[in-house]
Design a protein around this motif. Structure first.
Motif, PDB file in Angstrom:
ATOM      1  N   LEU A   1       0.830  -1.210   0.000  1.00 63.13           N
ATOM      2  CA  LEU A   1       0.000   0.000   0.000  1.00 63.13           C
ATOM      3  C   LEU A   1       0.864   1.258   0.000  1.00 63.13           C
ATOM      4  N   GLU A   2       2.069   1.136   0.556  1.00 63.78           N
ATOM      5  CA  GLU A   2       2.938   2.317   0.683  1.00 63.78           C
ATOM      6  C   GLU A   2       4.008   2.382  -0.406  1.00 63.78           C
TER       7      GLU A   2
ATOM      8  N   VAL B   1      -4.525 -11.653  -9.051  1.00 66.43           N
ATOM      9  CA  VAL B   1      -3.646 -10.683  -8.380  1.00 66.43           C
ATOM     10  C   VAL B   1      -4.287  -9.292  -8.423  1.00 66.43           C
ATOM     11  N   ALA B   2      -4.812  -8.923  -9.593  1.00 68.03           N
ATOM     12  CA  ALA B   2      -5.439  -7.598  -9.737  1.00 68.03           C
ATOM     13  C   ALA B   2      -6.632  -7.467  -8.787  1.00 68.03           C
ATOM     14  N   ALA B   3      -7.420  -8.541  -8.669  1.00 63.52           N
ATOM     15  CA  ALA B   3      -8.608  -8.511  -7.796  1.00 63.52           C
ATOM     16  C   ALA B   3      -8.197  -8.343  -6.333  1.00 63.52           C
ATOM     17  N   ILE B   4      -7.162  -9.061  -5.906  1.00 60.26           N
ATOM     18  CA  ILE B   4      -6.728  -8.969  -4.497  1.00 60.26           C
ATOM     19  C   ILE B   4      -6.121  -7.596  -4.226  1.00 60.26           C
ATOM     20  N   MET B   5      -5.360  -7.085  -5.188  1.00 60.38           N
ATOM     21  CA  MET B   5      -4.773  -5.747  -5.018  1.00 60.38           C
ATOM     22  C   MET B   5      -5.875  -4.711  -4.841  1.00 60.38           C
ATOM     23  N   ALA B   6      -6.933  -4.841  -5.658  1.00 66.97           N
ATOM     24  CA  ALA B   6      -8.051  -3.892  -5.559  1.00 66.97           C
ATOM     25  C   ALA B   6      -8.730  -4.025  -4.196  1.00 66.97           C
TER      26      ALA B   6
END
Length: 424
Positions: free
Chosen positions: A281-282, A304-309
């Motif tokens: 996040l940072e 990966v994109a879904a978890i990042m979102a």
């Protein structure tokens, strides 16, 4: 066996339910489930199979005939633990254990065991315990002591009567309250560490990706660190951070290797590992590492994109996509991948094992960090004229005011320029 840990004979089943909306190939899903099982060293996987089901039986998951057929096979192989790659209700679990005379773990239970085995930091351990207790609370129908006997395990409890179940539930709730308090203290300490690190003028570059994509191997190659980089799911569970200077005169950065993502990660665990992933996040730059040789690399990238979102990672954070493991491709596949990567923006085809493509990648990381700017307010004493002059010389000052203590400057700069300024 000598003094080594006792080995548990395990069998993996992937239920392939007809009509279930499924993008994944059941054979590949089974392969991933077997890799998960191999992540626990005390398990010996004797066999694995896809079991086609017209519909799941509410009480026993499998129909009568299939139940008997599997039971005979498990008995013949002297299987002690069955791993079911999917969710199994507490009632189904209890009934199957009685029917087959084995212990049984579903996908969530297995991932929890792996997490409990691997979590290295105090926070990681607390997060796993909390996730395990929340999961356990939903299945107070009998004791789960199987893996607990061999190594700490997660101590899943249960009991015969309703009163025992109520007592267990109350004990779990009390334990969760205690763990939350401990975690709050640990998180506070971490935020102090983070605040201290924020003063260090090094941009954070986070490696993220599907589990087993080769992040730790790449991390080791770039940093010379000895992070566990086995060809195994969830080899890394706590972020490992190292300060490195990028080759070719690039800036010093903090490189962070994070836990691998996985499809259908139990919701309890996404929440539990939010804190473990807070470095992402940072991050000033996110490098998404993909195993481009995997048949389901596109689906993995979507996961990966879904978890990042879901973690709240901003779309605006600069990203680089790294197509790893090109050493595993055939000549034709390699040509296609290189052509596609060259056409795409911010994509680099590499092999973390052979080192191919790494020079271009580190150049791209340097460029990406140079491109990401942020606005900050700086206070300089009147005596710090040289530093003020440097900022003007570089064209970084947006606005300036003065007060009794000195200059108040609004500057816009990138991580490299900030690092240079701090080093004056």
């Amino acid at each position: 066996m000598g003094d080594g840990p006792a080995v548990t004979r395990a069998w993996v089943l992937h239920p392939d339910i007809s009509g279930k909306d499924r993008a994944r190939d059941p054979g590949l899903a089974l392969e991933e489930a077997v890799s998960l099982a191999h992540a626990l060293p005390e398990l010996e996987v004797l066999g694995a199979e896809v079991v086609r089901l017209p519909r799941p039986h509410p009480g026993k998951l499998f129909g009568k005939g299939k139940l008997a057929e599997l039971g005979e096979r498990l008995a013949a192989e002297e299987v002690e633990l069955v791993l079911i790659d999917g969710s199994v209700s507490p009632v189904q679990q209890r009934n199957l254990e009685r029917e087959w005379q084995v212990k049984l773990l579903d996908r969530t239970g297995l991932i929890l065991e792996i997490f409990s085995d691997r979590a290295a930091t105090r926070e990681g351990v607390l997060q796993v315990e909390m996730a395990a207790l929340s999961y356990q609370r939903t299945r107070l129908v009998r004791a789960w002591t199987h893996l607990e006997r061999q190594r700490g395990g997660l101590g899943f409890v249960g009991g015969p009567g309703e009163t025992q179940i109520e007592a267990d539930r109350r004990a779990i709730d009390e334990q969760l309250v205690r763990l939350r308090r401990q975690l709050a203290k640990v998180v506070k300490t971490r935020s102090l560490h983070r605040a201290a690190r924020a003063k260090v003028p090094f941009p954070i570059v986070a490696l993220v990706g599907y589990t087993n994509a080769g992040k730790s191997t790449l991390f080791n190659r770039l940093t010379g660190a000895e992070v566990m980089a086995k060809d195994m799911l969830f080899a890394t569970l706590d972020p490992t951070m190292r300060k490195i200077a990028l080759p070719g005169g690039g800036p010093e950065i903090i490189l962070s290797d994070t836990v691998g993502f996985i499809s259908d990660l139990p919701t309890e665990l996404v929440a539990a590992f939010r804190a473990t992933l807070e470095e992402v996040l940072e991050a000033d730059l996110i490098c998404h590492v993909r195993d481009i040789s995997h048949p389901e690399t596109e689906e993995q990238a979507e996961d990966v994109a879904a978890i990042m979102a879901s973690l709240g990672v901003l779309e605006t954070t600069p990203r680089i996509e790294i197509w790893n493991k090109i050493d595993r491709l055939s000549e034709d596949e390699l040509t296609t991948v290189r052509t596609r990567a060259a056409r795409a923006d911010g994509v680099h085809a590499i092999s973390a094992v052979t080192g191919e493509g790494l020079e271009a990648l580190t150049d791209a990381i340097t460029d990406a960090l140079a491109g990401a700017t942020q606005e900050e307010e700086l206070r300089l004493a009147y005596a710090e004229g040289r530093a003020r002059a440097w900022l003007y010389e570089k064209g970084l000052v947006e606005a300036e005011a003065q007060d009794e203590d000195g200059y108040v400057l609004t500057v816009r700069w990138n991580a490299i320029q900030k690092a240079q300024f701090e080093g004056l």
